[in-house]
Design a protein around this motif. Structure first.
Motif, PDB file in Angstrom:
ATOM      1  N   LEU A  93       0.861  -1.171   0.000  1.00  0.00           N
ATOM      2  CA  LEU A  93       0.000   0.000   0.000  1.00  0.00           C
ATOM      3  C   LEU A  93       0.905   1.231   0.000  1.00  0.00           C
ATOM      4  O   LEU A  93       1.802   1.353   0.843  1.00  0.00           O
ATOM      5  CB  LEU A  93      -0.913  -0.001   1.223  1.00  0.00           C
ATOM      6  N   VAL A  94       0.683   2.137  -0.939  1.00  0.00           N
ATOM      7  CA  VAL A  94       1.514   3.336  -1.061  1.00  0.00           C
ATOM      8  C   VAL A  94       0.657   4.551  -0.745  1.00  0.00           C
ATOM      9  O   VAL A  94      -0.334   4.825  -1.434  1.00  0.00           O
ATOM     10  CB  VAL A  94       2.127   3.455  -2.468  1.00  0.00           C
ATOM     11  N   ARG A  95       1.035   5.253   0.322  1.00  0.00           N
ATOM     12  CA  ARG A  95       0.329   6.478   0.708  1.00  0.00           C
ATOM     13  C   ARG A  95       1.203   7.677   0.357  1.00  0.00           C
ATOM     14  O   ARG A  95       2.372   7.730   0.749  1.00  0.00           O
ATOM     15  CB  ARG A  95       0.024   6.472   2.210  1.00  0.00           C
ATOM     16  N   MET A  96       0.626   8.628  -0.341  1.00  0.00           N
ATOM     17  CA  MET A  96       1.372   9.791  -0.811  1.00  0.00           C
ATOM     18  C   MET A  96       0.593  11.064  -0.491  1.00  0.00           C
ATOM     19  O   MET A  96      -0.605  11.033  -0.261  1.00  0.00           O
ATOM     20  CB  MET A  96       1.575   9.702  -2.333  1.00  0.00           C
ATOM     21  N   ASN A  97       1.323  12.160  -0.503  1.00  0.00           N
ATOM     22  CA  ASN A  97       0.683  13.474  -0.413  1.00  0.00           C
ATOM     23  C   ASN A  97       1.165  14.308  -1.589  1.00  0.00           C
ATOM     24  O   ASN A  97       2.361  14.470  -1.805  1.00  0.00           O
ATOM     25  CB  ASN A  97       1.032  14.180   0.895  1.00  0.00           C
ATOM     26  N   ILE A  98       0.210  14.804  -2.371  1.00  0.00           N
ATOM     27  CA  ILE A  98       0.527  15.715  -3.466  1.00  0.00           C
ATOM     28  C   ILE A  98       0.300  17.130  -2.951  1.00  0.00           C
ATOM     29  O   ILE A  98      -0.793  17.455  -2.473  1.00  0.00           O
ATOM     30  CB  ILE A  98      -0.367  15.457  -4.695  1.00  0.00           C
ATOM     31  N   ARG A  99       1.322  17.965  -3.033  1.00  0.00           N
ATOM     32  CA  ARG A  99       1.185  19.353  -2.611  1.00  0.00           C
ATOM     33  C   ARG A  99       1.149  20.234  -3.861  1.00  0.00           C
ATOM     34  O   ARG A  99       2.005  20.100  -4.745  1.00  0.00           O
ATOM     35  CB  ARG A  99       2.330  19.772  -1.699  1.00  0.00           C
TER      36      ARG A  99
END
Length: 606
Positions: free
Chosen positions: A197-203
């Motif tokens: 599972l890959v959790r990312m944050n796009i800013r």
């Protein structure tokens, strides 16, 4: 008050580095402000030590002594030209490991203050700069212990080990990324379901549309494994945009552990119109769990055979910032039969995690605090928030590394600390399942921590040879039989050996072995200088015998989950604790080698 950020500073220093390393600062005198002195004052009541005092004051400490020492504010400046082709990019200043508090100005504009001991200090320069123009960047660094006090004996700052230095080490960079970029990527392996599972944050600075492509490939094993790419499109809003994606790893995925440390590089590609942000993350398919009183790595019952890294780096005075130095240390530890390292009240830099991943070594970093001898945990002091913030920051920074298997808040706290560490463990159990958690690493007299997933505690260690010969039948089961969680011994061993005076010549860097010179003087004054090598070898043979018996006694105790030696190598602090079968440089002293040590410390011991 004098606004030094407006002035041109006329001295120079070569960075990365520390002031002591570059021979900047004050001479070491009787007036030197040592940050850590808990274990030194009592030694000076001995009348013999008068020759090492000046006007009744301490002249030399019983730990390694730098040529230069500086506690206070230091200012650093550099003129830089922002590359013209960075137009439209987000521009940041990256300081990998400053010590301790930084404040940054671009020309005369202040950009803020940071004071982490665990992670890089990163400043956003976008609004303060224009690509193609030249700016004066000023960094004010303060290494005093102030309102945020982690404890003067914490290995993250104490003069007894690395030293409370002023400077910046590691990478110092201006960096550019698209204004729509991947701000954080965390990978959560799921071995049973053959996926990650890959959790990312796009800013983002604006509303737009984007697509993320994820792929992965193994890179450090003879067997190659590539993971097919997956894609997902998103509507991106201004600010933070949390995103989750699954990466199927396939049935042939490789696992990471001490015996086969297979690693993957995840490539995340964010496409936004004509702009692309590509980032890579190293991770391993690893499962580190607890069942009953034991640790299990990928389902394999595993006993921890560990050492403590006490932040002793005599040549530089700070932790190595390169992978090769850490890989050397971990491979030596592996050669001595170990599979685990605890970092005493400090968190190592990223290079240590990268190296441990490559070697297959299980790590327990800690919050950078020994909240004792001054600060108290759980009493509402600034240390409460700072320590929580630091463990959150270091987990965000290093959380993907397979070797990061365990976490403690720090060492031997005082105050209303049990309630605090209980909340600490509860938070982390609910937040991140990739590792296991304990409140604090503690000695025998400290209270039990009821919420711990495992315990690092000193109660079940030591030898009882009074009136009895060494034997191979006793164990520690009566001291741990009522404990329901895995029990790891805290700072096992501590069997001291006589100084090796031939070692003095090795101290060619920041810290000199003035303490060894004092001990050599004492022997010479008592007409025993010629026997020093014999004393070292004889005490070393006894030390090795003690380690053999204590480690074997631990190994044969049913349901003993592991041990952490105070150190495989010598520990320079606390009045010169020569507890290692190796010297502080991880080199042999001559009375035992790795092959002999592995006979009683390895995955299988008869």
């Amino acid at each position: 008050k004098e606004q030094w950020f407006k002035k041109s500073l006329d001295d120079s220093i070569n960075l990365p580095g520390s002031m002591p390393e570059k021979l900047k600062g004050d001479e070491v005198t009787v007036h030197t402000q040592w940050t850590g002195s808990l274990y030194d004052s009592s030694y000076y009541f001995n009348p013999y030590m008068e020759k090492y005092r000046i006007e009744g004051q301490v002249k030399l400490p019983f730990f390694l002594t730098p040529d230069k020492h500086y506690v206070g504010v230091a200012w650093y400046q550099k003129k830089v030209t922002i590359p013209a082709d960075w137009k439209g990019e987000r521009i940041t200043l990256f300081l990998e490991r400053p010590h301790i508090e930084t404040t940054v100005w671009v020309n005369q504009q202040e950009l803020g203050m940071q004071n982490s001991l665990c992670v890089p200090h990163v400043y956003d320069l976008t609004a303060a700069t224009t690509p193609g123009k030249t700016y004066l960047i000023t960094i004010r660094i303060d290494n005093r212990i102030k309102e945020i006090n982690v404890g003067p004996d914490s290995h993250s700052i104490t003069d007894q080990t690395q030293g409370n230095w002023n400077g910046i080490v590691g990478r110092i960079e201006l960096q550019a990324t698209p204004k729509v970029h991947l701000e954080d990527i965390q990978v959560y392996p799921d071995l049973s379901n053959q996926k990650a599972l890959v959790r990312m944050n796009i800013r983002s600075a604006s509303s737009t549309k984007g697509e993320i492509t994820l792929s992965a490939a193994s890179f450090n094993t003879n067997i190659q494994h590539k993971v097919a790419p997956v894609h997902q499109s998103f509507n991106i809003r201004p600010g933070d945009n949390p995103v989750e994606m699954e990466l199927p790893m396939g049935k042939e995925f490789l696992t990471w552990d001490e015996f086969s440390p297979a690693l993957y590089k995840l490539t995340a590609k964010l496409t936004n119109g004509k702009q692309t942000d590509t980032q890579q993350v190293q991770f391993g398919m690893r499962d580190f769990k607890i069942e009953g009183k034991w640790f299990y790595v990928n389902g394999r019952k595993t006993m921890l055979r560990g050492t403590v890294e006490n932040c002793d780096f005599p040549l530089t005075g700070y932790a190595p910032m390169d992978v090769a130095s850490w890989e050397r240390v971990f491979r030596i530890c592996r050669n001595y039969g170990l599979n685990h390292m605890r970092f005493h009240s400090f968190c190592p830099p990223e290079a240590a995690f990268i190296a441990a991943d490559l070697v297959g070594f299980y790590l327990q970093p800690e919050g950078p605090s020994w909240p004792n001898h001054g600060p108290r945990l759980g009493n509402g002091q600034p240390i409460d928030k700072y320590l929580m913030d630091e463990t959150i920051a270091l987990t965000k920074e290093y959380g993907n590394y397979a070797s990061y298997c365990m976490l403690a808040c720090g060492n031997e706290p005082s105050g209303r600390w049990v309630a605090w560490v209980s909340k600490f463990v509860d938070y982390w159990k609910a937040t991140d399942p990739r590792r296991v958690y304990t409140g604090a690493s503690v000695g025998n007299s400290w209270q039990w921590q009821p919420h711990n997933e495992y315990h690092v505690k000193a109660g079940a260690r030591g030898l009882s040879w009074a009136g009895a010969q060494p034997e191979s039948e006793s164990d520690y089961r009566t001291r741990i039989d009522t404990v329901k969680q895995p029990y790891v011994s805290h700072e096992t061993g501590q069997w001291c050996v006589f100084p090796n005076f031939n070692e003095i010549r090795k101290y060619t860097g920041v810290n000199k072995a003035k303490n060894f010179e004092i001990f050599r003087d004492i022997l010479n004054d008592n007409q025993m200088g010629s026997q020093s090598h014999d004393f070292m070898m004889a005490s070393g043979k006894l030390q090795a015998l003690c380690y053999k018996h204590e480690i074997e006694k631990t190994l044969r105790t049913p349901d003993y989950a592991g041990f952490q030696l105070l150190a495989l190598n010598d520990y320079s602090g606390q009045g010169t604790a020569l507890v290692g079968v190796l010297d502080v440089f991880f080199e042999e002293k001559g009375y035992i080698n790795a092959e002999q040590f592995r006979r009683f410390c390895s995955p299988t011991v008869p």
